[in-house]
Design an enzyme around this catalytic site. Structure first.
Site, PDB file in Angstrom:
ATOM      1  N   SER A 128       0.829  -1.205   0.000  1.00  0.00           N
ATOM      2  CA  SER A 128       0.000   0.000   0.000  1.00  0.00           C
ATOM      3  C   SER A 128       0.855   1.243   0.000  1.00  0.00           C
ATOM      4  CB  SER A 128      -0.911   0.029   1.220  1.00  0.00           C
ATOM      5  OG  SER A 128      -1.613   1.264   1.241  1.00  0.00           O
ATOM      6  N   LYS A 182      -4.362  -6.639   3.445  1.00  0.00           N
ATOM      7  CA  LYS A 182      -4.358  -5.495   2.517  1.00  0.00           C
ATOM      8  C   LYS A 182      -5.791  -5.134   2.122  1.00  0.00           C
ATOM      9  CE  LYS A 182      -3.148  -2.311  -0.444  1.00  0.00           C
ATOM     10  NZ  LYS A 182      -3.585  -2.389  -1.771  1.00  0.00           N
ATOM     11  N   HIS A 185      -7.380  -3.348   4.939  1.00  0.00           N
ATOM     12  CA  HIS A 185      -6.803  -1.995   4.927  1.00  0.00           C
ATOM     13  C   HIS A 185      -7.582  -1.111   3.954  1.00  0.00           C
ATOM     14  CE1 HIS A 185      -4.427   0.967   2.709  1.00  0.00           C
ATOM     15  NE2 HIS A 185      -3.783   1.214   3.828  1.00  0.00           N
ATOM     16  N   ASN A 186      -7.808  -1.618   2.756  1.00  0.00           N
ATOM     17  CA  ASN A 186      -8.531  -0.820   1.765  1.00  0.00           C
ATOM     18  C   ASN A 186      -9.971  -0.565   2.193  1.00  0.00           C
ATOM     19  OD1 ASN A 186      -6.153  -1.231   0.352  1.00  0.00           O
ATOM     20  ND2 ASN A 186      -7.180  -1.437  -1.611  1.00  0.00           N
ATOM     21  N   GLU A 189      -9.936   2.089   4.623  1.00  0.00           N
ATOM     22  CA  GLU A 189      -9.687   3.342   3.883  1.00  0.00           C
ATOM     23  C   GLU A 189     -11.013   3.898   3.334  1.00  0.00           C
ATOM     24  OE1 GLU A 189      -6.476   2.908   0.906  1.00  0.00           O
ATOM     25  OE2 GLU A 189      -7.851   3.821  -0.517  1.00  0.00           O
TER      26      GLU A 189
HETATM   27  P1  NDP Z   1      -1.348  -1.995 -13.937  1.00  0.00           P
HETATM   28  O1  NDP Z   1      -2.305  -2.587 -12.994  1.00  0.00           O
HETATM   29  O2  NDP Z   1      -1.801  -0.872 -14.800  1.00  0.00           O
HETATM   30  O3  NDP Z   1      -0.756  -3.168 -14.855  1.00  0.00           O
HETATM   31  C1  NDP Z   1       0.118  -2.895 -15.936  1.00  0.00           C
HETATM   32  C2  NDP Z   1       1.276  -3.879 -15.945  1.00  0.00           C
HETATM   33  O4  NDP Z   1       0.812  -5.227 -16.022  1.00  0.00           O
HETATM   34  C3  NDP Z   1       2.188  -3.666 -17.143  1.00  0.00           C
HETATM   35  O5  NDP Z   1       3.494  -3.902 -16.747  1.00  0.00           O
HETATM   36  C4  NDP Z   1       1.681  -4.728 -18.096  1.00  0.00           C
HETATM   37  O6  NDP Z   1       2.622  -5.082 -19.075  1.00  0.00           O
HETATM   38  C5  NDP Z   1       1.428  -5.860 -17.151  1.00  0.00           C
HETATM   39  N1  NDP Z   1       0.543  -6.910 -17.664  1.00  0.00           N
HETATM   40  C6  NDP Z   1      -0.802  -6.852 -17.814  1.00  0.00           C
HETATM   41  N2  NDP Z   1      -1.272  -8.019 -18.303  1.00  0.00           N
HETATM   42  C7  NDP Z   1      -0.208  -8.834 -18.452  1.00  0.00           C
HETATM   43  C8  NDP Z   1      -0.038 -10.173 -18.913  1.00  0.00           C
HETATM   44  N3  NDP Z   1      -1.095 -10.912 -19.299  1.00  0.00           N
HETATM   45  N4  NDP Z   1       1.202 -10.683 -18.940  1.00  0.00           N
HETATM   46  C9  NDP Z   1       2.257  -9.957 -18.537  1.00  0.00           C
HETATM   47  N5  NDP Z   1       2.170  -8.697 -18.091  1.00  0.00           N
HETATM   48  C10 NDP Z   1       0.954  -8.133 -18.053  1.00  0.00           C
HETATM   49  O7  NDP Z   1      -0.007  -1.523 -13.162  1.00  0.00           O
HETATM   50  P2  NDP Z   1       0.186  -0.785 -11.761  1.00  0.00           P
HETATM   51  O8  NDP Z   1       1.632  -0.541 -11.678  1.00  0.00           O
HETATM   52  O9  NDP Z   1      -0.747   0.337 -11.563  1.00  0.00           O
HETATM   53  O10 NDP Z   1      -0.218  -1.905 -10.686  1.00  0.00           O
HETATM   54  C11 NDP Z   1       0.422  -3.165 -10.622  1.00  0.00           C
HETATM   55  C12 NDP Z   1      -0.245  -4.001  -9.560  1.00  0.00           C
HETATM   56  O11 NDP Z   1      -0.134  -3.342  -8.302  1.00  0.00           O
HETATM   57  C13 NDP Z   1      -1.758  -4.201  -9.778  1.00  0.00           C
HETATM   58  O12 NDP Z   1      -2.106  -5.496  -9.351  1.00  0.00           O
HETATM   59  C14 NDP Z   1      -2.386  -3.179  -8.883  1.00  0.00           C
HETATM   60  O13 NDP Z   1      -3.694  -3.564  -8.472  1.00  0.00           O
HETATM   61  C15 NDP Z   1      -1.412  -3.167  -7.713  1.00  0.00           C
HETATM   62  N6  NDP Z   1      -1.375  -1.947  -6.925  1.00  0.00           N
HETATM   63  C16 NDP Z   1      -1.473  -0.727  -7.517  1.00  0.00           C
HETATM   64  C17 NDP Z   1      -1.425   0.422  -6.764  1.00  0.00           C
HETATM   65  C18 NDP Z   1      -1.499   1.741  -7.428  1.00  0.00           C
HETATM   66  O14 NDP Z   1      -1.531   2.755  -6.709  1.00  0.00           O
HETATM   67  N7  NDP Z   1      -1.492   1.807  -8.754  1.00  0.00           N
HETATM   68  C19 NDP Z   1      -1.284   0.386  -5.306  1.00  0.00           C
HETATM   69  C20 NDP Z   1      -1.101  -0.924  -4.782  1.00  0.00           C
HETATM   70  C21 NDP Z   1      -1.186  -2.038  -5.571  1.00  0.00           C
HETATM   71  P3  NDP Z   1       2.719  -4.264 -20.466  1.00  0.00           P
HETATM   72  O15 NDP Z   1       3.581  -3.073 -20.189  1.00  0.00           O
HETATM   73  O16 NDP Z   1       3.367  -5.224 -21.410  1.00  0.00           O
HETATM   74  O17 NDP Z   1       1.333  -3.894 -20.872  1.00  0.00           O
END
Ligand code: NDP
Length: 473
Positions: A128, A182, A185-186, A189
């Site tokens: 988080s 987690k 936590h959400n 929130e």
């Molecule tokens: P996203 O959730 O937007 O996911 C994008 C990433 O996932 C890219 O690297 C993409 O690769 C990859 N991806 C998607 N599908 C596939 C697949 N089938 N095979 C391989 N790679 C794949 O990214 P975030 O950074 O926002 O979040 C990452 C994780 O962290 C998520 O699970 C999210 O819920 C969690 N999270 C996010 C927070 C936030 O504030 N954003 C906070 C806490 C947790 P490509 O570049 O090739 O498209």
């Protein structure tokens, strides 16, 4: 040279987590499905530490020291399953796969069990703090085996937020425990934000205060018991003026709250576990209500009360008290849910430690969490946070103000589901006799569901359609 740890999935979260690791002196293997992101990371931030980029997943795995430690930060859902599969095929027994995405804890339990069969440690980890937290120090909630914590713990504690020298990263418990915590936590929130929104709404409607004036109120509150990240940023958001129109920012934002689903997950799980999490549920439903413009338009002509603009400055302090009391209730409920899940899934969660993890890095970070830690330090088996002497005294101090706030809100027709349901929970829990006795009577009448007596062991049933005599069931 081989990398200490790897990150695959280099969108916002993964990239910042990889940079955080590199800045702490770890050699970080980096990989992303689309290689461009990997190249971009190395080009922009390569100077921050040691990155070992790979275009293919096989190269990524091969670039890791053994036992291998790989963190997945990809979009939650089917993508995660695919990446886990590919990684596991390239790994060996003893290696560790950390899923840092927002997975559902039941998915994590399933994945952990499947990988355990293959000798691979699967570490479902709640992270988080959003984008900034990932880079500067998130709150980290890892599940998984004790062995995996031994290999990963020191690294995770290094990159986590630190509060008074204590890292906001603790081994939560086996399999899905980290993602469960987690999730709660959400959920908390959600309820924190709802209570803040109700405070703002009531004060604005009742006193005619401007958002800028209310920003000042929240700024003052942030100095006391309510001191927290969310209260602090509430002041910032209320102070914001829209550049285009010159209006308060909150008045140009569409008033429909969106959600990505973790609040809903929390409530669904609470229903399964039979734990009343009314604070989180009301917050989730309040967002849902806001998101129905067609119903809101159709109901807009319904009449409200004649009364408006009541109360003076004393309402400000009353609302502060109501907010604090309702917050205690919402946290008590969230901690109950963790206790229930711990029992149900055999996790042996140490509740006080959960408060420690949330003290920094995450969205609900607050002074308040130290008090929760102390409550569980004083009594590990505390049946409810409301019974902790410090919280009981705080609720007692707040309750007159809390009741005035709910009364005022009802009189002027401002919805405060968070405040009202928290007060109802408080009044329900402290009652010596609840009308549940009547409910039991009704159930026995129409469905012969039986009931227990206050003065005798055993179950009983009344022959309602006959002579109305009581019989042992
Ligand atoms: P996203 O959730 O937007 O996911 C994008 C990433 O996932 C890219 O690297 C993409 O690769 C990859 N991806 C998607 N599908 C596939 C697949 N089938 N095979 C391989 N790679 C794949 O990214 P975030 O950074 O926002 O979040 C990452 C994780 O962290 C998520 O699970 C999210 O819920 C969690 N999270 C996010 C927070 C936030 O504030 N954003 C906070 C806490 C947790 P490509 O570049 O090739 O498209």
């Amino acid at each position: 040279d081989l990398a200490d740890i790897g990150v695959t999935g280099l969108a916002t979260m993964g990239r910042n987590l990889a940079r955080n690791l590199a800045r702490h002196g770890y050699a970080v293997a980096v990989h992303n499905r689309t290689y461009g992101r990997t190249q971009q990371l190395v080009k922009e931030f390569g100077g921050e530490g040691t990155f070992v980029p790979s275009e293919e997943l096989a190269g990524f795995v091969a670039s890791l020291k053994r036992p291998r430690r790989a963190i997945i930060m990809v979009k939650a859902g089917a993508g995660t399953d695919a990446v886990i599969e590919q990684l596991a095929d390239l790994m060996e027994p003893g290696d560790m796969i950390v899923d840092g995405g927002n997975a559902h804890f039941q998915d994590t339990r399933r994945r952990e069990a499947a990988l355990r069969e293959r000798g691979i440690h699967f570490v479902g980890t709640g992270i988080s703090g959003g984008e900034e937290g990932a880079l500067l120090g998130p709150s980290i909630m890892p599940g998984g085996s004790k062995e995996s914590w031994e290999a990963l713990g020191p690294i995770l504690q290094d990159i986590a937020a630190q509060v008074e020298g204590v890292p906001c990263a603790v081994h939560v418990g086996p399999d899905g425990a980290g993602h469960f915590v987690k999730m709660v936590h959400n959920g908390i929130e959600y309820s924190d934000m709802q209570l803040i929104a109700e405070s703002y709404d009531l004060l604005r409607q009742a006193l005619g205060a401007t958002p800028a004036e209310l920003a000042e109120v929240f700024r003052e509150w942030n100095e006391g018991d309510l001191g927290s990240y969310l209260i602090e940023i509430t002041a910032e958001v209320l102070d914001q003026v829209d550049a285009e129109t010159g209006k308060p920012f909150v008045d140009v934002v569409v008033d429909q709250a969106e959600q990505k689903g973790t609040g809903r997950w929390t409530v669904q799980s609470a229903l399964d576990l039979g734990v009343p999490v009314t604070g989180i549920a009301e917050a989730t439903f309040a967002r849902a209500l806001s998101g129905h413009p067609e119903q809101r338009a159709a109901a807009a002509s319904l009449r409200g009360p004649k009364l408006s603009g009541v109360g003076g400055r004393e309402l400000v302090e009353d609302v502060r008290q109501a907010l604090y009391a309702s917050k205690i209730v919402a946290y008590a409920q969230g901690f109950d849910q963790m206790a229930a899940a711990s029992k149900e899934y055999g996790w042996d969660l140490e509740l006080g430690a959960m408060a420690t993890i949330w003290r920094g890095g995450c969205i609900i970070r607050a002074k308040f969490l130290d008090r929760i830690r102390s409550a569980y330090d004083a009594n590990r088996e505390l049946p409810t946070l409301l019974a902790d002497p410090t919280f009981a005294a705080a609720l007692d101090t707040a309750q007159e103000a809390w009741r005035r706030v709910v009364t005022t809100a009802v009189q002027i027709g401002v919805p405060t589901p968070g405040f009202s349901s928290a007060l109802a929970y408080y009044d329900g829990l402290r009652r010596d006799r609840l009308p549940a006795a009547l409910v039991q009577g009704l159930r026995d009448y129409f469905g012969a569901h039986t009931y227990h007596r206050v003065d005798k062991e055993g179950a009983f049933h009344v022959d309602w359609s006959g002579d109305r005599a009581e019989h042992p069931a």
